[in-house]
Design an enzyme around this catalytic site. Structure first.
Site, PDB file in Angstrom:
ATOM      1  N   GLU A  34       0.852  -1.200   0.000  1.00 17.06           N
ATOM      2  CA  GLU A  34       0.000   0.000   0.000  1.00 17.06           C
ATOM      3  C   GLU A  34       0.883   1.244   0.000  1.00 17.06           C
ATOM      4  OE1 GLU A  34      -3.361   0.969  -0.270  1.00 17.06           O
ATOM      5  OE2 GLU A  34      -2.303   2.884  -0.196  1.00 17.06           O
ATOM      6  N   LYS A  35       0.649   2.094  -0.998  1.00 19.66           N
ATOM      7  CA  LYS A  35       1.507   3.288  -1.105  1.00 19.66           C
ATOM      8  C   LYS A  35       1.005   4.427  -0.224  1.00 19.66           C
ATOM      9  CE  LYS A  35      -0.780   5.337  -5.061  1.00 19.66           C
ATOM     10  NZ  LYS A  35      -0.735   6.072  -6.255  1.00 19.66           N
ATOM     11  N   GLY A  40      -7.703   2.758   1.948  1.00 16.30           N
ATOM     12  CA  GLY A  40      -7.865   3.318   0.601  1.00 16.30           C
ATOM     13  C   GLY A  40      -8.869   4.455   0.490  1.00 16.30           C
ATOM     14  N   GLY A 190     -24.562  12.824 -10.321  1.00 13.65           N
ATOM     15  CA  GLY A 190     -24.592  11.387 -10.010  1.00 13.65           C
ATOM     16  C   GLY A 190     -24.607  11.213  -8.499  1.00 13.65           C
ATOM     17  N   ILE A 192     -22.174  10.818  -6.142  1.00 13.67           N
ATOM     18  CA  ILE A 192     -21.305  11.673  -5.323  1.00 13.67           C
ATOM     19  C   ILE A 192     -21.782  13.126  -5.394  1.00 13.67           C
ATOM     20  CG2 ILE A 192     -18.926  12.552  -5.070  1.00 13.67           C
ATOM     21  CD1 ILE A 192     -17.922   9.767  -5.869  1.00 13.67           C
ATOM     22  N   VAL A 245     -21.778  21.471 -19.679  1.00  8.69           N
ATOM     23  CA  VAL A 245     -20.838  22.448 -19.137  1.00  8.69           C
ATOM     24  C   VAL A 245     -19.762  22.761 -20.172  1.00  8.69           C
ATOM     25  CG1 VAL A 245     -19.041  22.719 -17.379  1.00  8.69           C
ATOM     26  CG2 VAL A 245     -21.274  21.819 -16.732  1.00  8.69           C
ATOM     27  N   SER A 277     -17.661  16.348 -10.194  1.00  6.88           N
ATOM     28  CA  SER A 277     -17.939  14.944  -9.810  1.00  6.88           C
ATOM     29  C   SER A 277     -18.516  14.228 -11.023  1.00  6.88           C
ATOM     30  CB  SER A 277     -18.892  14.876  -8.612  1.00  6.88           C
ATOM     31  OG  SER A 277     -20.105  15.495  -8.910  1.00  6.88           O
ATOM     32  N   HIS A 452     -44.456  -3.097  13.807  1.00  6.44           N
ATOM     33  CA  HIS A 452     -45.067  -1.762  13.809  1.00  6.44           C
ATOM     34  C   HIS A 452     -44.691  -1.030  15.094  1.00  6.44           C
ATOM     35  CE1 HIS A 452     -47.985   1.363  13.070  1.00  6.44           C
ATOM     36  NE2 HIS A 452     -48.415   1.226  14.317  1.00  6.44           N
TER      37      HIS A 452
HETATM   38  C1  LIG Z   1     -16.557  10.656  -2.300  1.00  5.67           C
HETATM   39  C2  LIG Z   1     -16.768   9.172  -2.434  1.00  5.67           C
HETATM   40  C3  LIG Z   1     -17.753   8.562  -1.693  1.00  5.67           C
HETATM   41  C4  LIG Z   1     -17.939   7.200  -1.784  1.00  5.67           C
HETATM   42  N1  LIG Z   1     -18.919   6.637  -1.046  1.00  5.67           N
HETATM   43  C5  LIG Z   1     -19.143   5.323  -1.129  1.00  5.67           C
HETATM   44  C6  LIG Z   1     -20.126   4.716  -0.337  1.00  5.67           C
HETATM   45  O1  LIG Z   1     -20.783   5.368   0.467  1.00  5.67           O
HETATM   46  N2  LIG Z   1     -20.314   3.386  -0.448  1.00  5.67           N
HETATM   47  C7  LIG Z   1     -19.599   2.629  -1.324  1.00  5.67           C
HETATM   48  O2  LIG Z   1     -19.822   1.417  -1.405  1.00  5.67           O
HETATM   49  N3  LIG Z   1     -18.636   3.170  -2.079  1.00  5.67           N
HETATM   50  C8  LIG Z   1     -18.391   4.500  -2.001  1.00  5.67           C
HETATM   51  N4  LIG Z   1     -17.392   5.052  -2.746  1.00  5.67           N
HETATM   52  C9  LIG Z   1     -16.618   4.177  -3.638  1.00  5.67           C
HETATM   53  C10 LIG Z   1     -15.563   3.393  -2.868  1.00  5.67           C
HETATM   54  O3  LIG Z   1     -14.743   4.282  -2.164  1.00  5.67           O
HETATM   55  C11 LIG Z   1     -14.748   2.554  -3.813  1.00  5.67           C
HETATM   56  O4  LIG Z   1     -15.601   1.760  -4.602  1.00  5.67           O
HETATM   57  C12 LIG Z   1     -13.785   1.647  -3.079  1.00  5.67           C
HETATM   58  O5  LIG Z   1     -12.908   2.394  -2.300  1.00  5.67           O
HETATM   59  C13 LIG Z   1     -13.004   0.772  -4.065  1.00  5.67           C
HETATM   60  O6  LIG Z   1     -12.091  -0.017  -3.373  1.00  5.67           O
HETATM   61  P1  LIG Z   1     -10.752  -0.526  -4.061  1.00  5.67           P
HETATM   62  O7  LIG Z   1     -10.105  -1.405  -3.057  1.00  5.67           O
HETATM   63  O8  LIG Z   1     -11.036  -1.047  -5.404  1.00  5.67           O
HETATM   64  O9  LIG Z   1      -9.881   0.779  -4.296  1.00  5.67           O
HETATM   65  P2  LIG Z   1      -9.367   1.921  -3.327  1.00  5.67           P
HETATM   66  O10 LIG Z   1     -10.181   2.031  -2.108  1.00  5.67           O
HETATM   67  O11 LIG Z   1      -9.232   3.121  -4.187  1.00  5.67           O
HETATM   68  O12 LIG Z   1      -7.946   1.411  -2.873  1.00  5.67           O
HETATM   69  C14 LIG Z   1      -6.871   1.300  -3.729  1.00  5.67           C
HETATM   70  C15 LIG Z   1      -5.618   1.418  -2.921  1.00  5.67           C
HETATM   71  O13 LIG Z   1      -4.518   1.064  -3.730  1.00  5.67           O
HETATM   72  C16 LIG Z   1      -3.423   1.893  -3.407  1.00  5.67           C
HETATM   73  N5  LIG Z   1      -2.515   1.860  -4.556  1.00  5.67           N
HETATM   74  C17 LIG Z   1      -2.763   2.277  -5.812  1.00  5.67           C
HETATM   75  N6  LIG Z   1      -1.691   2.003  -6.605  1.00  5.67           N
HETATM   76  C18 LIG Z   1      -0.770   1.412  -5.825  1.00  5.67           C
HETATM   77  C19 LIG Z   1       0.534   0.892  -6.052  1.00  5.67           C
HETATM   78  N7  LIG Z   1       1.073   0.901  -7.257  1.00  5.67           N
HETATM   79  N8  LIG Z   1       1.200   0.361  -5.016  1.00  5.67           N
HETATM   80  C20 LIG Z   1       0.654   0.327  -3.786  1.00  5.67           C
HETATM   81  N9  LIG Z   1      -0.575   0.795  -3.510  1.00  5.67           N
HETATM   82  C21 LIG Z   1      -1.280   1.313  -4.514  1.00  5.67           C
HETATM   83  C22 LIG Z   1      -4.065   3.245  -3.141  1.00  5.67           C
HETATM   84  O14 LIG Z   1      -3.229   4.057  -2.343  1.00  5.67           O
HETATM   85  C23 LIG Z   1      -5.341   2.826  -2.420  1.00  5.67           C
HETATM   86  O15 LIG Z   1      -5.177   2.805  -1.018  1.00  5.67           O
HETATM   87  C24 LIG Z   1     -17.136   6.420  -2.651  1.00  5.67           C
HETATM   88  C25 LIG Z   1     -16.118   7.021  -3.379  1.00  5.67           C
HETATM   89  C26 LIG Z   1     -15.930   8.381  -3.268  1.00  5.67           C
HETATM   90  C27 LIG Z   1     -14.827   9.015  -4.048  1.00  5.67           C
END
Ligand SMILES: Cc1cc2nc3c(=O)[nH]c(=O)nc-3n(C[C@H](O)[C@H](O)[C@H](O)COP(=O)(O)OP(=O)(O)OC[C@H]3O[C@@H](n4cnc5c(N)ncnc54)[C@H](O)[C@@H]3O)c2cc1C
Length: 473
Positions: A34-35, A40, A190, A192, A245, A277, A452
């Site tokens: 994890e970077k 995440g 959308g 967000i 836009v 967004s 209820h």
């Molecule tokens: C504002 C906002 C609100 C949201 N609200 C919701 C919600 O309410 N409910 C919901 O279900 N989803 C929500 N989401 C979506 C949700 O956050 C994502 O679907 C989810 O985080 C995806 O998980 P992931 O593990 O695929 O990726 P991420 O959570 O993006 O994690 C990827 C990780 O990989 C790391 N990484 C990337 N490249 C490298 C590399 N080369 N080496 C090491 N580490 C690396 C990053 O640092 C990051 O920590 C929201 C998103 C946003 C932006």
């Protein structure tokens, strides 16, 4: 130094860390690279911080209408620094929780940027991971039997609407605001965009939403979109749909000015700040994909139903593969990929069984097909709808807007979809999710005795409404 693993996961977001825990449960020797920070996007820039802010906004808005409940709170005021502190505290607590889970599962966490190498002295197959350590130590070489790419996504913007962190913000910067603007333009209506519109309006900010489609939250059922638009307008949000836009018209000075084409006319909009967004872009760059046969299509990694890429020992899950970009989808994909690696029989995830939530005030939630999708798929559709206005608990809460809508296949009586807008529906949708998984019919949901007074009675009544038997309508 080189270390061998059964599995190395690139990215410790929701998808990655959950996959790590499942791998540890199955006895695999596993590492996560994890970077940034474990947890995440969801924990640090998405689900959790946005919901913490939404909750403060909701409490503020409720406190202001305390009189309705006979509660006289004089001088209701907002301390935005405290709002942000509360958000950070929640994130810290959950972050510590994940760190603890990593230790408990004996999962090695490498803090650094991971990159997939091609065939090398370490392995004849692509997949060795080189980690550039955040602390400046020598690169670590991880030699895994399997890899899961879970590198997630980042905010997308429109050419010409570059994020500057001052006037033009993405969902990342807006979360870190130290002070609320007086007014904001939100480009994109959308999920967000609407969560932010609702939150900002509840905080007392003047909000304008510019949406390209002819309705906000365009992937939801038409009736939910319409009701959300009505309720957002009721709280003062200005919504312009079918608005294209024009980024080239952006001007930044004391605030922002931007024009949009709307019904053949060019209209100008002004605000203190602008939030873009318009979706998320997968993190596929700089991770060594070019050293492999992994394919990327339309910006997302291509996988089969078991989340295997073209390199069958390298899997990809979560936002980086597109589809439903949701935290619970990422984690379930992670679990499915790990179980497949461990040789278990895994059933592919069916997107029509995934619940989707919008945490605006009021909330919206859905599972399965919208009425339009069901009709497009050729189903003969029967619907049942029940308003929260006739639900005692909703009146008690003082939140009686919205409804529950069920969609049934008239021929088989199968439940095709459930759509809700109203109080606490994000906590209620799982009943509908379970019904879809168990193939329950509206008749069976109607037969279920809903206590209820609860908000869930709206589901029971909507199920009865499909059969023309709703009691309180
Ligand atoms: C504002 C906002 C609100 C949201 N609200 C919701 C919600 O309410 N409910 C919901 O279900 N989803 C929500 N989401 C979506 C949700 O956050 C994502 O679907 C989810 O985080 C995806 O998980 P992931 O593990 O695929 O990726 P991420 O959570 O993006 O994690 C990827 C990780 O990989 C790391 N990484 C990337 N490249 C490298 C590399 N080369 N080496 C090491 N580490 C690396 C990053 O640092 C990051 O920590 C929201 C998103 C946003 C932006």
């Amino acid at each position: 130094m080189a270390t061998e693993y059964d599995l190395v996961i690139l990215g410790g977001g929701t998808g990655g860390y959950v996959a790590g825990i499942r791998a540890s449960q199955l006895g695999l020797k596993v590492a996560i690279v994890e970077k940034g920070k474990l947890g995440g996007t969801c924990l640090h820039k998405g689900c959790i911080p946005s919901k913490a802010l939404l909750r403060s906004a909701e409490v503020f808005a409720t406190a202001k209408k305390g009189e309705e409940f006979g509660v006289i709170a004089k001088e209701v005021a907002l301390d935005f620094t405290k709002v942000q502190e509360r958000k950070s505290k929640i994130i810290d607590q959950l972050h510590k929780g994940i760190q603890h889970l990593m230790k408990q599962g004996k999962i090695d966490v490498y803090e650094g940027m991971g990159r997939i190498l091609g065939p090398s002295i370490f392995s004849p197959m692509p997949g060795t991971i080189s980690v550039e350590m955040n602390n400046g130590e020598d690169n670590q070489m991880l030699i895994p039997k399997n890899v899961i790419v879970a590198t997630g996504s980042r905010p997308r913007t429109l050419p010409g609407l570059e994020i500057d962190g001052e006037f033009v913000l993405s969902s990342d910067e807006v979360l870190e605001l130290e002070k609320l603007p007086d007014s904001i333009i939100i480009v994109g209506g959308g999920v967000i965009g609407i969560e932010w519109a609702s939150m900002m309006a509840d905080f007392g900010v003047e909000v304008t939403v510019l949406e390209y489609a002819d309705r906000i939250i365009p992937t939801e059922d038409h009736e939910v979109s319409k009701e959300m638009q009505r309720l957002m307008k009721k709280k003062g949000v200005k919504i312009v749909t079918s608005a294209k836009v024009l980024p080239e018209t952006l001007q930044k000075d004391q605030g922002v000015t931007i024009a949009a084409e709307h019904k053949g006319e060019k209209k100008e909009f002004k605000a203190d700040q602008l939030l873009v967004s318009v979706g998320r872009q997968a993190n596929v760059e700089g991770i060594g994909i070019e050293n492999t046969e992994i394919q990327v299509e339309k910006g997302f990694i291509t996988v089969n139903k078991h989340y295997q890429t073209k390199e069958s020992h390298i899997y990809a899950i979560g936002d980086v593969i597109g589809g439903l970009q949701l935290a619970h989808v990422a984690s379930h994909e992670g679990i499915a990929a790990v179980e497949h690696i461990a040789g278990e029989e895994v059933e592919p995830i069916d997107p029509s069984l995934v619940s989707k939530c919008i945490y605006s005030n009021p909330e919206a939630a859905s599972v399965g097909y919208t009425e339009q999708e069901a009709k497009e798929k050729g189903y003969k559709v029967k619907t049942g709808k029940f308003s929260f206005k006739a639900i005692g608990k909703a009146l008690v809460f003082g939140e009686a807007d919205g409804f529950v809508k069920l969609i049934m296949d008239e021929e088989t009586e199968d439940l095709l979809g459930v759509h809700m807008i109203g109080p606490h529906v994000t906590d209620m949708i799982s009943e509908a999710g379970l019904a879809r998984v168990l193939d329950a019919t509206p008749w069976e949901i109607g037969k279920t005795i809903h206590p209820h007074p609860t908000l869930s009675e709206a589901i029971g009544e909507a199920a009865l409404a499909v059969q023309g038997k709703a009691i309180h309508s």
